[in-house]
Design a protein around this motif. Structure first.
Motif, mmCIF file in Angstrom:
data_model
loop_
_atom_site.group_PDB
_atom_site.id
_atom_site.type_symbol
_atom_site.label_atom_id
_atom_site.label_comp_id
_atom_site.label_asym_id
_atom_site.label_seq_id
_atom_site.Cartn_x
_atom_site.Cartn_y
_atom_site.Cartn_z
ATOM 1 N N PRO A 70 0.767 -1.225 0.057
ATOM 2 C CA PRO A 70 0.252 0.023 -0.250
ATOM 3 C C PRO A 70 1.012 1.516 0.191
ATOM 4 C CG PRO A 70 -0.008 -1.285 2.057
ATOM 5 C CD PRO A 70 0.839 -2.169 1.170
ATOM 6 N N MET A 71 0.052 2.283 -0.683
ATOM 7 C CA MET A 71 0.717 3.504 -0.398
ATOM 8 C C MET A 71 1.745 4.260 1.322
ATOM 9 S SD MET A 71 -1.528 5.519 -3.071
ATOM 10 C CE MET A 71 -0.544 6.850 -3.427
ATOM 11 N N GLY A 72 0.707 3.998 1.958
ATOM 12 C CA GLY A 72 0.972 4.218 3.225
ATOM 13 C C GLY A 72 2.340 3.354 3.806
ATOM 14 N N ARG A 73 2.796 2.518 3.405
ATOM 15 C CA ARG A 73 3.768 1.164 3.650
ATOM 16 C C ARG A 73 4.758 2.564 3.109
ATOM 17 N NH1 ARG A 73 4.522 -1.316 7.914
ATOM 18 N NH2 ARG A 73 5.773 -2.551 7.023
ATOM 19 N N VAL A 74 4.633 2.317 1.498
ATOM 20 C CA VAL A 74 6.435 2.870 0.463
ATOM 21 C C VAL A 74 6.458 4.781 1.749
ATOM 22 C CG1 VAL A 74 6.782 4.223 -1.838
ATOM 23 C CG2 VAL A 74 4.710 2.225 -1.442
ATOM 24 N N ASP A 75 5.901 5.177 1.621
ATOM 25 C CA ASP A 75 5.237 6.762 2.157
ATOM 26 C C ASP A 75 6.563 6.607 3.204
ATOM 27 O OD1 ASP A 75 2.495 7.915 1.485
ATOM 28 O OD2 ASP A 75 4.321 7.952 0.603
ATOM 29 N N ASP A 76 6.443 5.065 4.302
ATOM 30 C CA ASP A 76 7.168 5.234 5.364
ATOM 31 C C ASP A 76 8.790 4.745 4.663
ATOM 32 O OD1 ASP A 76 4.790 3.169 6.960
ATOM 33 O OD2 ASP A 76 5.177 5.169 7.341
ATOM 34 N N ALA A 77 8.176 3.774 3.560
ATOM 35 C CA ALA A 77 10.118 2.997 3.895
ATOM 36 C C ALA A 77 10.697 4.640 3.718
ATOM 37 C CB ALA A 77 9.438 2.519 2.455
ATOM 38 N N ILE A 78 10.181 5.320 2.167
ATOM 39 C CA ILE A 78 10.555 7.025 1.935
ATOM 40 C C ILE A 78 11.071 7.622 3.016
ATOM 41 C CG2 ILE A 78 10.455 8.710 0.442
ATOM 42 C CD1 ILE A 78 8.990 7.502 -1.202
ATOM 43 N N ALA A 79 10.467 7.968 4.040
ATOM 44 C CA ALA A 79 10.631 8.321 5.407
ATOM 45 C C ALA A 79 12.565 8.042 5.389
ATOM 46 C CB ALA A 79 9.698 8.284 6.205
ATOM 47 N N ILE A 80 12.152 7.175 6.200
ATOM 48 C CA ILE A 80 13.285 5.742 6.605
ATOM 49 C C ILE A 80 14.343 6.296 5.588
ATOM 50 C CG2 ILE A 80 14.290 3.820 7.095
ATOM 51 C CD1 ILE A 80 11.635 1.880 7.990
ATOM 52 N N ALA A 81 14.247 6.521 4.405
ATOM 53 C CA ALA A 81 15.352 6.347 2.905
ATOM 54 C C ALA A 81 15.875 7.585 3.128
ATOM 55 C CB ALA A 81 14.849 5.786 2.072
ATOM 56 N N ARG A 82 14.781 8.720 3.460
ATOM 57 C CA ARG A 82 15.443 10.553 3.631
ATOM 58 C C ARG A 82 16.367 10.261 4.742
ATOM 59 N NH1 ARG A 82 12.318 13.070 0.423
ATOM 60 N NH2 ARG A 82 10.356 12.612 -0.634
ATOM 61 N N ARG A 83 16.170 9.526 6.030
ATOM 62 C CA ARG A 83 16.836 9.681 7.145
ATOM 63 C C ARG A 83 18.488 9.763 6.189
ATOM 64 N NH1 ARG A 83 14.068 9.240 11.882
ATOM 65 N NH2 ARG A 83 16.051 8.302 13.224
ATOM 66 N N PRO A 84 19.114 10.718 6.800
ATOM 67 C CA PRO A 84 20.676 10.762 6.619
ATOM 68 C C PRO A 84 21.502 10.579 6.948
ATOM 69 C CG PRO A 84 20.331 12.679 7.895
ATOM 70 C CD PRO A 84 19.414 11.447 7.652
#
Lengths: 376, 82, 373
Positions: A70-84
């Motif tokens: 689901p889209m929400g899980r992708v958003d969560d993944a992106i949030a993690i990926a954005r962490r420096p």
């Protein structure tokens, strides 16, 4: 290793094609569903539909583990990926799945350290090579792929790796099939069962389909001749009034599952009470998360994630496509607002999604009326 | 920025992991301490493969490999089609 | 077998379904026929792949900005007429990683890549310029090697390097080195080439096995111990082009199949000429090592870059002779006739698989193998 050439043998293909045409009753329309992205790929890549009579139709069910995130899980993944501090690793298809506001590929272009890997072991190696960074692996896939994630986590634990974690989105194959079969608008004549999932779970679990729902099932291999053979076996069952589980992929798939795999999966994972499948809604006991023994490696516990549910765009009709109720081109946004470059829904995102496969490979391939194969 | 495989996945390819693609590989050597072995594929490429799902893996075995793990031991010859 | 024969009624497709499908496909064709717009907010790796995103960038942003009719033709080289002489000019940058790979190096690519753009445009290559962007910390040994490779490739192609430039950027940029070359050639009088000249019935030739270069790069980058025999096919295409130019106007067009592979070339030609293309998969020469590696990575060799292969479209009447002539060129013994030009489906490429089933071979969407040339 001659498997590959043998099973692409064109002669075998045309023999099977003739036999299928001979078996198909002229006044009947057959709908056979396959639930494995690999089969979708084979069917389109080799133009298998061209070798079937026009009253035998192959329908592509929810067999793509990427499509259903689901889209929400992708958003969560992106949030993690954005962490420096994070190096975010994932399989290729996942990079193009749109979340509520973009894809991992876009996040990468904006500076997130997102890297494509071919296995969870690759991801663990990245962790070893970058001790000062947090490496997160986006785990997706059915029972075929979950054991690899599990074995990798077992190694990470044994080696005391501190900078590796898994964002687990593994799903299991049987619950969505059951959900499909339970839905009232479905009309199918038979199933082609997923070959490689069955090397782990065995063929046996699929007997609930003939026993509980009265539809023949044939577990199939992945070469085009395998798929044709499986279609032939389903039509033979229907013609003979049988309704059974058969295994066309006997060379690889055992009837009972892989006991070691169950042990490994049981050690590392546990079932989530429920999980949202894009296009299909919430399905209970259909997805995995890390067990408490492996909590230290759970990205959902190591990093804060919003866990927000994002609804699919209104125009998206993926749910109906996934159930085989409508064809890709019958979706109102197919090919116009929703294309492989700018996908709206799951069926267009992954290469094995029904819409993507049709758009990329199947369009125009049936323009000319399929020449009937003479069967005297 | 020396990551391998930085590419996105195109639609003209298919994602081998997501499509459950598995390939046959020959096991060359086993490292029991790591529960893995080195396998070689048809293109001559070597890679490390996790062996935790295989009972008593031995060099020479033909294995079905998916996403870096061996799922199954394969027989040498395919069975006949019906 | 039991079961009756198939009647005509059941053999024909269900009319309502087919009608709806045709409408949907017509809708898609209309959408795709619109000029591509460049709407992305940022550049991604897909823009460098030679597929749809690159196309949108070039046709949606760059061409409109420069308003140049010659550029709009999007040929491999631009023609400038000077006092009755047709000169061709072309340019290319090389950002391949790693710098050295089985079968070649960035230096060779930089020379051959630009020469080849001239050759397939029907121009004898004459001269090159050479721009080097070097990374601080690059070893002199590597630079010497590449300089020697450039000199050797230029000499063997009979081309002189007449101008150049050198820049250095800080450590962390340029991955060792980037090279840009511009090539000048003179149009051969035999050349009557145009990507709009394809006609139904024409044959499609390739000058040898496809997918070698991209595969060699991918394997060179991998963490595997390399036991593969796949090497880059980088070489000058002038000898092959020269042989084909003898066929005059029966040679409709030539293209070098670099980024995006043979599939991209065929799509461009089908679109420009408004014809269909039908490829017979079994006729396409692919080395076993390439087929195996591509299979494992889920990539179709038709989309993989080549650096020493051309695609040529020839009239049916000369197809057999053209293939013979091509095979006689050193290094082109695996040349093959891989398909035909059709009237429909317009602007699309179809492939017939070994099994006899058909599929569409569309333009590239993403970037399966970045930084290969």
């Amino acid at each position: 290793m001659k498997f590959v050439d043998e099973f692409r043998n064109a002669e075998l293909g045309s023999i099977l094609s003739e036999r299928i045409a001979a078996l198909a009753e002229p006044d009947r329309h057959y709908k056979i569903m396959e639930v494995c992205g690999g089969h979708t790929h084979t069917i389109y890549r080799y133009g298998v539909a061209d070798l079937l009579p026009s009253n035998v139709e192959l329908v592509h069910g929810p067999g793509c583990p990427v499509c259903v995130i689901p889209m929400g899980r992708v958003d969560d993944a992106i949030a993690i990926a954005r962490r420096p501090e994070v190096i975010f690793t994932c399989f290729g298809d996942m990079m193009r799945v749109p979340g509520g506001s973009g894809t991992l590929l876009e996040a990468k272009a904006e500076g997130a350290d997102v890297r494509m890997v071919y296995s969870p072991l690759d991801a663990l190696r990245v962790a070893g090579a970058n001790p000062d960074r947090q490496v997160v692996f986006f785990a997706v896939g059915f029972e075929t792929t979950a054991p690899s994630t599990a074995l990798t986590l077992m190694r990470a634990k044994a080696d005391g790796v501190r900078n590796f974690s898994v964002f687990c989105n593994h799903v299991t194959i049987l619950p969505p099939i059951r959900a499909l079969l339970d839905s009232p608008d479905l009309r199918l004549d038979g199933f082609i069962g997923p070959g490689h999932v069955c090397t782990i779970v065995g063929a046996r679990p699929f007997s609930f389909i003939p026993e509980g729902y009265g539809k023949p099932v044939v577990i199939s291999g992945f070469e085009p001749v395998d798929v044709l053979c499986s279609v032939y076996m389903i039509l033979t069952q229907l013609a003979e009034g049988r309704c059974e589980l058969e295994n066309q992929y006997r060379r690889v798939v055992p009837h009972e599952g892989n006991a070691q795999a169950f042990q490994v999966l049981g050690e590392v994972f546990e079932l989530r009470p429920h999980f949202e499948w894009r296009g299909l809604g919430f399905i209970s006991q259909s997805a995995l998360r890390l067990s408490s023994r492996y909590a230290a490696f759970d990205a959902e516990q190591r990093f804060p994630i919003a866990g927000v549910r994002v609804a699919d765009p209104k125009a998206c009709q993926c749910g109906e496509v996934l159930k085989g109720v409508i064809k890709p081109w019958e979706c109102k946004v197919f090919g116009t607002a929703c294309t492989p470059e700018h996908p709206i829904g799951t069926c267009m995102v992954s290469s094995e999604g029904a819409c993507a496969a049709y758009y990329n490979f199947g369009r125009f391939a049936r323009q000319r009326p399929t020449a009937p194969v003479a069967a005297q | 920025m020396n990551a391998e495989h930085e590419s996105s996945c195109a639609h003209d390819t298919h994602c081998i992991t997501c499509s459950d693609a598995a390939c046959a590989m020959r096991l060359l050597s086993v490292d029991e301490s790591k529960a893995s072995g080195i396998c070689v594929d048809e293109a001559g490429q070597h890679s490390e493969v996790l062996l935790g799902l295989i009972t008593s893996p031995a060099p020479g075995d033909l294995l079905l490999v998916h996403a870096g793990a061996a799922l199954q031991r394969l027989g040498e010859t395919p069975t006949e089609l019906p | 077998m039991n079961g009756g024969s198939i009647t005509a009624a059941s053999a024909s497709a269900r009319p309502v379904d087919d009608e709806r499908e045709r409408e949907a496909l017509a809708r898609i064709t209309r959408v795709r026929a619109n000029a591509p717009r460049f709407r992305d907010e940022r550049i991604t790796m897909a823009h460098g792949a030679g597929g749809r995103a690159t196309d949108a960038l070039v046709r949606g942003l760059l061409l409109p900005a420069f308003a140049s009719p010659v550029l709009d033709a999007l040929d491999d080289a631009g023609i400038i007429a000077v006092d009755g002489l047709d000169l061709l000019l072309t340019t290319d940058s090389f950002v391949v990683r790693p710098l050295r790979f089985p079968g070649g190096s960035i230096g060779e690519l930089a020379v051959n890549g630009t020469i080849n753009d001239l050759a397939v445009a029907g121009a004898r290559p004459l001269a090159l310029t050479l721009s080097l962007v070097l990374e601080e910390g690059l070893t002199a040994a590597v630079l010497r090697e590449e300089t020697a490779a450039i000199a050797k490739a230029a000499a063997s192609a009979g081309v002189v390097i007449v101008a150049g430039d050198t820049k250095v950027v800080e450590r962390g940029h340029a991955d060792g080195m980037y090279i840009c070359t511009t090539g000048l050639g003179r149009r051969d009088s035999r050349a009557k080439l145009s990507p709009a000249a394809l006609q139904p019935g024409d044959h499609i030739l390739v000058s040898g096995s496809i997918g070698d270069h991209g595969t060699a790069i991918m394997l060179a980058r991998g963490e595997f111990e390399l036991e593969s025999t796949v090497v880059s096919d980088t070489r000058s295409l002038w000898p092959a082009a020269d042989a084909l130019l003898d066929f005059g106007s029966a040679l409709r067009c030539m293209r070098d199949a670099t980024r995006g592979g043979v599939a991209s070339v065929l799509n461009e030609l089908a679109e420009t000429s408004r014809v269909g293309v039908l490829v017979h998969e079994q006729q396409v020469p692919v080395l076993p090592g390439v087929a195996g590696a591509c299979e494992l990575l889920g990539i179709d060799p038709m989309y993989v870059a080549n650096e020493g292969k051309l695609v040529a479209v020839v009239a049916a009447s000369v197809a057999a002779d053209a293939l013979t002539a091509l095979r006689a060129v050193p290094g082109c013994d695996a040349a093959a006739d891989i398909g035909v030009v059709t009237t429909e489906p317009e602007a699309m490429v179809l492939v017939i698989s070994a099994l006899g089933g058909r599929r569409v071979m569309d333009r590239l969407t993403g970037d399966p193998l970045p930084r290969i040339c």
